[in-house]
Design a protein around this motif. Structure first.
Motif, PDB file in Angstrom:
ATOM      1  N   ALA A  67      64.140  32.041  33.339  1.00  0.00           N
ATOM      2  CA  ALA A  67      64.306  32.953  34.473  1.00  0.00           C
ATOM      3  C   ALA A  67      63.418  34.183  34.311  1.00  0.00           C
ATOM      4  O   ALA A  67      62.810  34.659  35.278  1.00  0.00           O
ATOM      5  N   CYS A  68      63.329  34.704  33.086  1.00  0.00           N
ATOM      6  CA  CYS A  68      62.486  35.880  32.845  1.00  0.00           C
ATOM      7  C   CYS A  68      61.016  35.552  33.098  1.00  0.00           C
ATOM      8  O   CYS A  68      60.297  36.324  33.733  1.00  0.00           O
ATOM      9  N   ASP A  81      59.832  39.158  34.338  1.00  0.00           N
ATOM     10  CA  ASP A  81      60.712  40.224  33.869  1.00  0.00           C
ATOM     11  C   ASP A  81      60.125  40.912  32.634  1.00  0.00           C
ATOM     12  O   ASP A  81      59.527  40.262  31.776  1.00  0.00           O
ATOM     13  N   SER A  97      60.264  35.268  36.854  1.00  0.00           N
ATOM     14  CA  SER A  97      60.226  36.493  37.651  1.00  0.00           C
ATOM     15  C   SER A  97      59.313  37.551  37.037  1.00  0.00           C
ATOM     16  O   SER A  97      59.213  38.656  37.573  1.00  0.00           O
ATOM     17  N   ALA A 118      69.101  38.075  36.258  1.00  0.00           N
ATOM     18  CA  ALA A 118      68.667  36.695  36.060  1.00  0.00           C
ATOM     19  C   ALA A 118      69.811  35.719  36.332  1.00  0.00           C
ATOM     20  O   ALA A 118      70.909  35.881  35.812  1.00  0.00           O
ATOM     21  N   ARG A 123      61.389  28.009  35.906  1.00  0.00           N
ATOM     22  CA  ARG A 123      62.770  27.511  35.935  1.00  0.00           C
ATOM     23  C   ARG A 123      62.772  25.993  36.123  1.00  0.00           C
ATOM     24  O   ARG A 123      63.462  25.265  35.417  1.00  0.00           O
ATOM     25  N   SER A 145      58.409  27.115  39.720  1.00  0.00           N
ATOM     26  CA  SER A 145      58.345  28.162  38.705  1.00  0.00           C
ATOM     27  C   SER A 145      58.719  27.604  37.333  1.00  0.00           C
ATOM     28  O   SER A 145      59.007  26.416  37.171  1.00  0.00           O
TER      29      SER A 145
END
Lengths: 389, 404
Positions: free
Chosen positions: A310-311, A316, A314, A3, A72, A70
């Motif tokens: 970030a997680c 995550d 993506s 990340a 983010r 996103s």
């Protein structure tokens, strides 16, 4: 760890454009004045951030007219909304409701009609012209189960052929639902599902409540056999609500970070100017050390807020841990920052004419919203295998 | 720290570095070469610390490429330079020498420093000068081509193994305190240099006291200009805080939280609701601190160093103390025992080894060593937040006239 915890150039540009716009159109005196006026949300400001910076449709894919960005970028924007305690429904609409709709649209078990309705609504929300809100308590957190206060009611003649369900029940203290054009209603019954309810439909009652956070108006929602359309049911509906509440917590954590940074900046600026004992009060160690500690907390909050965004961005597998950490940590940093802001401003910080109270009220309310710090740390017990006694 | 801006082979990639290492290994077989010869050759080839300038053990490429070189050497089973034996040399002396040393000094010192042939220690703190380091009293008096040095230093780790000490001494008591200091490399084996162990509250002695009695230091071993010692020392101290705050990427549950959470998982009968609540908070705080460290590393790697580094050591100290205190309580009856009070001289400093009692006691030092947490808060308040300095009684007063 893969990340990226920094800000991209795009994110920096977005933050800067939004900050300029909010500084020009949402000064704290305007925000304070609005809390005492009838119109608690600033529709003009919402149009400006939607059309000027594209904040309404950041998460919405480009084919549906959104920015295709996103979490983010959305988190970066949230920091600015927190810094200006802006009275716009970005959190309820562009984060929570949008996530629920995206989750519903992705789900393979949604109804064809529901999929079309989600996409159609997202298309209308992308430009900010339509806003939506999840009909759930602002205090609800991911992991606490499907909300149970709204249920399916008996159908009326003609409902079945029209594809309409009837919804009944009350939700207290919902955020960003008062100005929403569409409500996303999680309802128990058969099928348990997520329903779209037009805000102007008969049987939809929204009553504004006097809210601790004066800059984010809450309301109680009562549905009295209100007509709704199912967009997703069963586990997929539960997942849509969970996803929405998790996204809400992460984006709110970013907002708390922005709020904390602003409280720190305001306070540092003030203690450099304010003189007592023939010295700036900021030259006393008692003050300096508190502000140094606060700055340290904000650097920590920034890292965990970025990690959660970030997680989410993506997908995550560590997302549940990241979100719980971010909301737990940023809740406490933001309230602490606002409390320090009041204290270190001294008497002026306790007045109505100084903006510190706007930040204090938003920080305290946000620390309860989407789950308290304690609730999120409790969630870490199972996520991190730290079993209770 | 590349103050001279030598970036001769900026275009090298990680793969090209690996290729160079493999070529080097073909020509220098680590299985047959004596260890010291191998390390010397690695330094001469510029593959020691690749971000250092050519001629000084490096290639002048970005620091991020060091990992590629280290990995290739490790893969081949080559001996390393045992960095844990020379933490002050590698972490603080080297960047200081690189930034302020003459060409002759860099050539003379850096190779033996990197290979570990010569260990370095730091002669800064004194019994009368801790937080107020610039008020130190060790005197260096010029005598022909050398300096006669007398005074007492304290908290000197690895001094008993060291060949060299980074010495900060007063060369001019007639000017305000910061202006009268000079910086030297002190030969720890010279006459007049006496090293005595300093036993600490854990029972062992990681540190030393160093007594300097008319010790002679050649002027050629002065680093930086006479009177410039404070500026040189800033470089050393900055690197010290980076080293203590943690500069490496770490996995989740590293450091002090590891033994605490391991004990929690392995001993269910010790658990209580109150301790559970505390552990969850500490676990979360430790993980957030780890993420902040990771973010800092990403910023450094991208060439965007921020002021966040000064937060790292503060958080590190507080967390180590809180977590180790928790662990003693969690251990309950076992927390009442202590493994060994015997006076020993550990080869390296290990904050997390031994038992909970040791970890708890050793962690008390984390908020004192390398700058107290109070001084770090002053630094953050003044340099990061721009708050005004406290009024100072010793400002603009010659050091010799300051009341003490």
């Amino acid at each position: 760890m893969s990340a990226d915890l920094r800000y991209s150039d795009t994110e920096r540009a977005l933050a800067s454009a939004l900050a300029d716009l909010l500084a020009a159109q949402s000064g704290w005196k305007d925000v304070l004045a609005r809390t005492e006026a009838g119109e608690s949300y600033d529709a003009g400001l919402w149009r400006a951030v939607a059309s000027g910076v594209g904040c309404a449709g950041l998460l919405i894919p480009e084919p549906l007219g959104g920015a295709g960005a996103s979490y983010r970028e959305l988190a970066t924007a949230a920091e600015q909304f927190g810094a200006f305690v802006a009275p716009v429904p970005y959190l309820g609409s562009a984060a929570v409701a949008t996530t629920a709709l995206l989750s519903a649209a992705e789900s393979t078990v949604n109804t064809p009609a529901g999929s079309g309705a989600s996409a159609d609504l997202l298309r209308r929300m992308a430009g900010g012209g339509t806003t939506a809100a999840l009909a759930a308590e602002f205090a609800a957190s991911a992991g606490s189960g499907f909300p149970g206060s709204l249920r399916l009611a008996a159908l009326r003649p003609g409902d079945e052929s029209a594809g309409v369900a009837r919804l009944r029940g009350t939700v207290r203290s919902a955020a960003d639902a008062l100005p929403a054009d569409v409500l996303l209603v999680p309802a128990d019954g058969v099928p348990q599902g997520l329903y779209l309810v037009d805000g102007t439909a008969p049987g939809v009652h929204r009553v504004p409540v006097s809210s601790l956070d004066m800059t984010r108006q809450l309301c109680d929602i009562t549905l009295d056999d209100a007509p709704g359309r199912l967009i997703v049911s069963g586990e997929a509906a539960a997942r849509a609500v969970e996803d929405a509440l998790a996204a809400g917590a992460a984006i709110l954590a970013a907002e708390q970070l922005g709020l904390a940074q602003r409280c720190l900046d305001m306070t540092v600026g003030y203690v450099k100017e304010r003189r007592q004992f023939a010295r700036p009060v900021g030259s006393f160690q008692a003050i300096k050390h508190r502000l140094a500690d606060l700055w340290v907390s904000v650097t920590q909050a920034r890292a965990v807020s970025r990690y959660a965004a970030a997680c989410l961005a993506s997908g995550d597998e560590d997302t549940p841990v990241a979100v719980a950490l971010a909301k737990a940590y940023c809740s406490e940093v933001a309230t602490h920052a606002a409390e320090e802001c009041v204290q270190l401003h001294g008497g002026i910080g306790f007045t109505w004419e100084h903006p510190a109270h706007l930040y204090l009220k938003r920080a305290k309310a946000a620390s309860v919203a989407f789950g308290t710090a304690g609730a999120h740390r409790s969630a870490l017990a199972s996520l991190a295998s730290i079993a209770p006694p | 720290m590349l103050d001279d801006g030598v970036l001769s082979e900026e275009t090298l990639t990680g793969d090209e570095i690996r290729e160079r290492v493999r070529a080097f290994l073909t020509a220098h077989d680590p299985r047959t070469m004596p260890r010291q010869d191998f390390l010397n050759a690695r330094w001469d080839a510029g593959l020691a610390w690749v971000h250092y300038p050519p001629g000084y053990g490096g290639l002048g490429v970005p620091r991020a490429l060091q990992a590629a070189a280290d990995e290739e050497f490790a893969r081949a089973g080559a001996p390393d330079n045992a960095p844990e034996r020379n933490p002050i040399g590698l972490g603080m002396a080297a960047p200081t020498i690189l930034a302020f040393g003459s060409g002759e000094q860099k050539s003379r010192w850096l190779r033996a420093l990197w290979t570990g042939e010569e260990i370095w220690c730091q002669l800064f703190s004194e019994p009368g000068a801790g937080s107020d380091l610039a008020g130190l009293a060790t005197r260096a008096v010029k005598d022909g081509d050398s300096w006669a040095v007398s005074g007492q230093k304290v908290w000197t780790s690895v001094a008993h193994h060291a060949k060299w000490g980074l010495l900060l001494a007063r060369t001019d008591p007639g000017v305000p305190k910061h202006q009268g200091l000079s910086y030297f490399a002190c030969d720890m084996t010279a006459p007049g240099v006496e090293v005595r162990p300093l036993r600490q509250l854990t029972g062992e002695a990681e540190f030393n006291e160093v007594f300097l009695t008319d010790a002679r230091i050649p002027d050629a071993d002065r680093i930086g200009q006479t009177g410039e010692g404070w500026r040189v020392a800033q470089t050393t101290l900055m690197n010290e805080r980076v080293a203590i705050g943690g500069a490496r990427a770490l996995p989740r549950e590293s450091g002090m939280i590891s033994p605490a959470v391991t004990l929690w998982r392995s001993r269910p009968e010790l658990r209580t609701p109150v301790l559970h609540d505390r552990l969850l908070r500490l676990w979360a705080d430790a993980e957030v601190a780890r993420l902040a460290g990771e973010r800092l590393r990403q910023q450094l790697a991208a060439g965007e160093p921020g002021p966040e580094g000064s937060a790292a050591k503060l958080v590190f100290a507080r967390l180590n103390q809180e977590i180790s205190a928790f662990e003693v309580e969690l251990a309950g009856a076992d927390g009442l025992r202590y493994d060994d009070w015997a006076m020993k001289r550990p080869e390296t400093s290990n904050l997390y080894g031994r038992g909970p009692g040791f970890r708890y006691l050793r962690a008390r030092g984390n908020s004192i060593e390398g700058g107290t947490s109070e001084i770090l808060r002053n630094i953050i308040a003044e340099r990061v937040l721009g708050l005004p300095a406290e009024p100072r009684a010793d400002k603009d007063v010659p050091w010799k006239d300051v009341p003490r």
